[in-house]
Design an enzyme around this catalytic site. Sequence first.
Site, PDB file in Angstrom:
ATOM      1  N   GLY A 281       0.787  -1.121  -0.015  1.00  0.00           N
ATOM      2  CA  GLY A 281       0.057  -0.094   0.098  1.00  0.00           C
ATOM      3  C   GLY A 281       1.088   0.970  -0.012  1.00  0.00           C
ATOM      4  N   ARG A 282       1.492   1.355   1.088  1.00  0.00           N
ATOM      5  CA  ARG A 282       2.117   2.507   1.260  1.00  0.00           C
ATOM      6  C   ARG A 282       3.485   2.772   0.285  1.00  0.00           C
ATOM      7  NH1 ARG A 282       2.881   4.870   6.352  1.00  0.00           N
ATOM      8  NH2 ARG A 282       2.316   2.885   7.474  1.00  0.00           N
ATOM      9  N   TYR A 323       0.851   8.700  15.444  1.00  0.00           N
ATOM     10  CA  TYR A 323       2.020   7.448  15.774  1.00  0.00           C
ATOM     11  C   TYR A 323       3.279   8.645  16.059  1.00  0.00           C
ATOM     12  CZ  TYR A 323      -0.790   5.231  12.003  1.00  0.00           C
ATOM     13  OH  TYR A 323      -1.690   4.561  11.259  1.00  0.00           O
ATOM     14  N   CYS A 350      -8.396  22.546  16.804  1.00  0.00           N
ATOM     15  CA  CYS A 350      -8.330  22.997  18.252  1.00  0.00           C
ATOM     16  C   CYS A 350      -7.894  21.688  19.293  1.00  0.00           C
ATOM     17  CB  CYS A 350      -9.713  23.064  18.511  1.00  0.00           C
ATOM     18  SG  CYS A 350     -10.404  24.374  17.699  1.00  0.00           S
TER      19      CYS A 350
HETATM   20  C1  LIG Z   1      -2.438  -2.462   5.690  1.00  0.00           C
HETATM   21  C2  LIG Z   1      -2.332  -3.712   4.983  1.00  0.00           C
HETATM   22  C3  LIG Z   1      -1.662  -3.712   3.827  1.00  0.00           C
HETATM   23  C4  LIG Z   1      -1.019  -2.568   3.345  1.00  0.00           C
HETATM   24  O1  LIG Z   1       0.284  -2.418   4.211  1.00  0.00           O
HETATM   25  P1  LIG Z   1       1.295  -1.188   3.816  1.00  0.00           P
HETATM   26  O2  LIG Z   1       2.162  -1.058   4.839  1.00  0.00           O
HETATM   27  O3  LIG Z   1       0.579  -0.127   3.535  1.00  0.00           O
HETATM   28  O4  LIG Z   1       2.058  -1.821   2.712  1.00  0.00           O
HETATM   29  C5  LIG Z   1      -1.682  -4.893   3.137  1.00  0.00           C
HETATM   30  N1  LIG Z   1      -2.474  -6.048   3.567  1.00  0.00           N
HETATM   31  C6  LIG Z   1      -3.097  -5.837   4.467  1.00  0.00           C
HETATM   32  C7  LIG Z   1      -4.041  -7.093   5.033  1.00  0.00           C
HETATM   33  C8  LIG Z   1      -3.133  -4.976   5.238  1.00  0.00           C
HETATM   34  O5  LIG Z   1      -3.869  -4.782   6.439  1.00  0.00           O
END
Ligand SMILES: *Cc1c(COP(=O)(O)O)cnc(C)c1O
Length: 421
Positions: A281-282, A323, A350
């Site tokens: 994702g990231r 975080y 706020c």
């Molecule tokens: C959040 C998540 C991802 C992606 O994680 P990243 O750190 O953004 O790469 C992939 N699979 C599952 C099941 C997740 O919960």
Amino acid sequence: MKAVNLPVSAGMNERNNLTVGGCDLAGLAKEFGTPLYIMDERTVRERCREYVKCFRANYPNTEVVFACKALCVTGILEIIASEGLGFDVSSGGELYTALRAKADPKKLYFHGNNKSPGEIRAGLSAGVGRFVVDNIYELKNLDAATRELGLRAEVLVRVNPGIEAHTHEFVQTGKVDSKFGVPLDQLAVLVKEVKKLELVSLKGFHAHIGSQIFDFAPFAAEAKLLLELTQEYGTAEIDLGGGLGIPYLASDQLPPIEEFARQVTAVLKGKTEAKLVLEPGRSIVGQAGVTLYAVGAVREIPGVRKYLIVDGGMSDNPRYVLYGAQYEAYPVSHPDAPRDETVTIAGRFCESGDLIIKDGKLPAVKAGELIAVAATGAYNYSMASNYNRVPRPAMVVVSRGRAELAVKRESYEDLVSNDAI
Ligand SMILES: *Cc1c(COP(=O)(O)O)cnc(C)c1O
């Protein structure tokens, strides 16, 4: 203007302004207003290609799916789908958005540790490729829904591998004490249950050990564990989840996807024919994004701290608050000037804790100037809120000197549109 925490297309033009995708950020502020999320198409595409290429070079039977929760916007998902990636969706809303982006349902992996019966039915009706079953309660709901609709479900079982990755506690998911996944000592019982079901078939196992991880060793340990389960149960799919880190600061080391791929696939090569699934994702969208803010008040408390107060904050980027995440900012004008001031970038909300950067190094910036916060493509827009009834910012996708609106700026009318009385 090159830096590991900026989009790959970042540069500086003849006016000494920061550019992304060939667009002058000062021009974007004028056209679309601030705060503004800016996404670089080229970075997103390059990251998708790098994942697919590096993994398939080592292990041809690899599928890469984007974890939508990092940034779930139709226009962005369309770009990622056009690179051939599938999607990890973890709610009805993410499923809906992925389908709207014309994702191939067969390439959808439906995650979540508490999918509602309605979400399960929506997934079955859409024909999602895989359900990722998190627990026995969910398995029962899935069984009921398949029989009710007369539709089959192919599942991966999420296991809790008991692996500790070195990252923030809140983004660590694979250690023994976790709300996610089936503990290893309960796995045999759950698998036995799956095998009893008429319309549910077990394809393999999944784990996700956390996020923003730079160390490849926990991933290799995870791959080894899933390989053992695959051999034990004779299954055909190993889904390692996501979690690879990105550089948030210019001084951070870029974790090379190529090396990540080599180390993870080395565990599997020659030992299994199972399909390998990655769910980044990231590391697909994080570095592609910058957030543009206008600096308003500058508060200097002599001997204590200098605050730059921006026109956004925790509602568009809650990661410092959540975080203590670290970010770096660049002035739009002369982004390469020496960073000789220590400043704290605070938001307009706020809460005293509403900061974006605490005690960061920045060139001198005055009220009214623009700054761009780097590496905000993941978990910013997707975690945004309307705190203080502030409309969420717009998002533009930039490429080759053009900026296209991907998400409209919310209006006050939008804010009250669901107020029923
Ligand atoms: C959040 C998540 C991802 C992606 O994680 P990243 O750190 O953004 O790469 C992939 N699979 C599952 C099941 C997740 O919960």
